[in-house]
Scaffold this active site. Structure first.
Site, short mmCIF file in Angstrom:
data_model
loop_
_atom_site.label_atom_id
_atom_site.label_comp_id
_atom_site.label_asym_id
_atom_site.label_seq_id
_atom_site.Cartn_x
_atom_site.Cartn_y
_atom_site.Cartn_z
N ASP A 59 0.63 -1.50 0.10
CA ASP A 59 -0.24 -0.01 -0.30
C ASP A 59 0.18 1.09 0.19
OD1 ASP A 59 -2.60 -0.07 0.02
OD2 ASP A 59 -1.99 -2.25 1.55
N GLU A 64 -0.66 9.68 2.22
CA GLU A 64 -1.05 10.73 3.05
C GLU A 64 -1.06 9.73 4.17
OE1 GLU A 64 -4.27 13.40 2.40
OE2 GLU A 64 -5.01 10.91 2.46
N ARG A 84 1.11 -1.55 7.60
CA ARG A 84 1.37 -0.69 6.98
C ARG A 84 2.47 0.23 7.63
NH1 ARG A 84 -2.68 3.19 3.82
NH2 ARG A 84 -0.45 3.65 3.40
N ARG A 129 -8.97 3.90 12.11
CA ARG A 129 -7.34 3.47 11.85
C ARG A 129 -7.04 4.31 12.85
NH1 ARG A 129 -5.70 2.10 6.27
NH2 ARG A 129 -7.27 -0.30 5.81
N HIS A 158 -12.16 6.59 5.71
CA HIS A 158 -11.08 7.84 6.48
C HIS A 158 -12.29 8.79 6.31
CE1 HIS A 158 -7.40 5.51 4.94
NE2 HIS A 158 -7.37 5.88 6.39
N CYS A 248 -4.92 10.33 -1.27
CA CYS A 248 -4.16 9.63 -0.27
C CYS A 248 -2.49 9.30 -0.69
CB CYS A 248 -4.21 8.56 0.28
SG CYS A 248 -5.56 7.55 -2.08
C1 CIR Z 1 -5.60 0.78 2.59
O1 CIR Z 1 -6.75 0.83 3.36
O2 CIR Z 1 -5.27 1.50 3.94
C2 CIR Z 1 -5.63 0.77 1.74
N1 CIR Z 1 -5.70 0.23 0.58
C3 CIR Z 1 -6.07 2.50 1.00
C4 CIR Z 1 -5.46 3.92 1.88
C5 CIR Z 1 -6.29 5.48 1.23
N2 CIR Z 1 -6.01 5.90 1.81
C6 CIR Z 1 -6.34 7.06 1.84
O3 CIR Z 1 -7.67 7.26 1.85
N3 CIR Z 1 -5.80 8.30 2.69
#
Ligand code: CIR
Length: 254
Positions: A59, A64, A84, A129, A158, A248
């Site tokens: 990822d 961001e 992550r 998160r 988010h 992001c």
């Molecule tokens: C996640 O689930 O963390 C990633 N696949 C997607 C993150 C997207 N981030 C965001 O919108 N700030």
């Protein structure tokens, strides 16, 4: 005004990025890279920093979530998804020449996608998160009097999945997501519920980067005073398969 932006290249392992629903078509990494190039091109004159991909971090393109810029400082986060939590170190190294780093420690978790600066306020989503300790640490950095905590339902990954700052006191807000009362003093540009995904917009100081394929969002932005020349539509099909969108994919500062 955005004068600098950090991005991170897409690894081959992007096919294994976190996704709440298995996409009907697998991620096409070559196409994802072409779309990422289009996204970066939309930043025009901004000076770009590009961090190498890390195959161990599927990822990692979603930078961001790994750092929040507050004035001359960058809060290096501890992302809420355990897979992550290796991502921020390379981003921190790339930001170090430009910003003073402050590093988040356990048990705090925070994803930058939950943080939205608008006018003099800093909105932060309490989400699956971003936890209390992460919010507390952000509050210490931005000043608690500026901080507005928004409880997010688990269906919203988010905060900025449903609301994002445009120019001046305008916010794009997806209908039937959060109450406009959460954002007093702002002009709300309503994004139709069927186009909720398109509420995530990058404002670059006069120009907006918007997701391609959302005509009713373009109409709403037109009514809010943005004509075609102000808008840059970019393709998003591949990041969308990994629950990603536009903000992001970059960290922006001036
Ligand atoms: C996640 O689930 O963390 C990633 N696949 C997607 C993150 C997207 N981030 C965001 O919108 N700030």
């Amino acid at each position: 005004m955005v004068t600098r932006a950090l991005f991170r290249a897409i690894p081959d392992s992007f096919t294994r990025a976190i996704s709440r629903e298995t996409p009907t078509e697998p991620i096409d990494v070559a196409k994802a890279r072409a779309q990422h190039a289009a996204y970066r091109a939309a930043f025009g004159d901004a000076r770009q920093v590009l961090v190498d991909a890390d195959e161990a971090c599927p990822d990692c393109v979603f930078v961001e979530d790994t750092a929040v810029v507050v004035g001359t400082k960058a809060l290096i986060t501890r992302p809420g998804a355990p897979s992550r939590q290796r991502e921020p170190s390379a981003v921190a190294a790339a930001l170090a020449p430009y910003l003073d780093l402050v590093t988040m420690e356990p048990p705090a978790t925070l994803d930058g996608g939950d943080v939205m600066f608008a006018n003099d306020r800093c909105y932060v989503g309490k989400s699956t998160r971003t936890n209390e300790a992460g919010i507390e640490m952000l509050g210490r950095l931005v000043g608690r009097e500026r901080l507005v905590v928004v409880d997010l339902p688990p269906s919203v990954l988010h905060l900025k999945c449903v609301v994002s700052p445009l120019e001046g006191d305008q916010l794009a807000l997806a209908d039937e997501s959060l109450s406009p009362d959460v954002f007093p003093g702002f002009e709300i540009v309503r994004i139709p519920v069927a186009e909720t995904y398109a509420a995530n917009i990058v404002a670059l100081g006069g120009r907006l980067i918007v997701a391609e394929g959302y005509p009713r969002t373009l109409e709403a932005l037109d009514r809010a005073g943005y004509d075609g020349g102000d808008l840059c539509e970019v393709p998003v099909s591949e990041v969308q398969k990994a629950d990603g969108s536009l903000t992001c994919q970059s960290i922006r500062w001036s």
